[in-house]
Design a protein around this motif. Sequence first.
Motif, mmCIF file in Angstrom:
data_model
loop_
_atom_site.group_PDB
_atom_site.id
_atom_site.type_symbol
_atom_site.label_atom_id
_atom_site.label_comp_id
_atom_site.label_asym_id
_atom_site.label_seq_id
_atom_site.Cartn_x
_atom_site.Cartn_y
_atom_site.Cartn_z
ATOM 1 N N SER A 98 0.809 -1.227 0.000
ATOM 2 C CA SER A 98 0.000 0.000 0.000
ATOM 3 C C SER A 98 0.837 1.271 0.000
ATOM 4 O O SER A 98 0.372 2.339 -0.387
ATOM 5 C CB SER A 98 -0.917 0.025 1.230
ATOM 6 N N VAL A 148 -11.054 10.162 -5.719
ATOM 7 C CA VAL A 148 -9.632 9.832 -5.872
ATOM 8 C C VAL A 148 -8.971 9.788 -4.504
ATOM 9 O O VAL A 148 -9.051 10.759 -3.751
ATOM 10 C CB VAL A 148 -8.906 10.855 -6.767
ATOM 11 N N ASP A 149 -8.326 8.685 -4.175
ATOM 12 C CA ASP A 149 -7.643 8.554 -2.895
ATOM 13 C C ASP A 149 -6.234 9.136 -2.988
ATOM 14 O O ASP A 149 -5.620 9.118 -4.067
ATOM 15 C CB ASP A 149 -7.564 7.078 -2.481
ATOM 16 N N ASP A 191 -3.637 6.973 -4.507
ATOM 17 C CA ASP A 191 -3.578 6.931 -5.975
ATOM 18 C C ASP A 191 -2.550 7.940 -6.496
ATOM 19 O O ASP A 191 -1.801 7.650 -7.439
ATOM 20 C CB ASP A 191 -4.947 7.240 -6.576
ATOM 21 N N PHE A 215 1.055 6.725 -5.502
ATOM 22 C CA PHE A 215 1.513 5.627 -6.341
ATOM 23 C C PHE A 215 1.900 6.128 -7.725
ATOM 24 O O PHE A 215 2.875 5.642 -8.328
ATOM 25 C CB PHE A 215 0.429 4.556 -6.467
ATOM 26 N N GLU A 216 1.145 7.083 -8.253
ATOM 27 C CA GLU A 216 1.458 7.648 -9.565
ATOM 28 C C GLU A 216 2.806 8.366 -9.511
ATOM 29 O O GLU A 216 3.639 8.226 -10.426
ATOM 30 C CB GLU A 216 0.357 8.611 -10.002
#
Length: 215
Positions: free
Chosen positions: A62, A202-203, A206, A209-210
């Motif tokens: 995560s 949108v978390d 996200d 990670f991007e």
Amino acid sequence: MIEGLKFDQNGLIPAIIQDCNSGQVLMMAYMNRESLQKTIDTRRTCFYSRSRQELWVKGETSGHIQTVREVRYDCDQDCLLLLVEQTGPACHTGHYSCFYRNEKGEEVAPAAMEMDKVYESIAGPGILYELYEVIKDRQIKRPEGSYTTYLFEKGLDKILKKVGEEASEVIIAAKNRDKGEVVYESSDLLYHLMVLLVEQGVDLADIFFELKSRR
């Protein structure tokens, strides 16, 4: 230290994880000798899964890692306390702490947990998740008098307009080379951007990670 600890018949010892900045209890898990040694060596929490019967590193998939600042044990030497810096939520549900329900089974909203006091003690990336949770709570409950409620009630166009306005304010502050104003206006921009993220579903993970994928 490890040799003096009292592990149970299965070779496990409970570990309480606490935010070293705010003092908030985040979670409880089990460790064996190997996971504890790995935690000490890497300064990242590593636990033992009783269901899978294997080691697991918190945040390995995560990105919500726990950086260990101190390991303590109790007077009976049969329980651990780990003081950590938490990145993102500690709970797999997306809550900052696993202890987010009261004795009635009700979810305790961030505001009810006196998050303002937590904010005063945190000066790190964790504050973004705390703010994100507050915004999500405002979206659901829509309390009167809340500016966040006002934005959600006005809808997407209003939120987008505010993001644009705040971005312009950051540009002006930067052109004026006013560091204080850059900090202030950037904070406004981040807040309104997070309102937009919540509105869009949108978390924050996200985004992180991007960014990590581009590194």
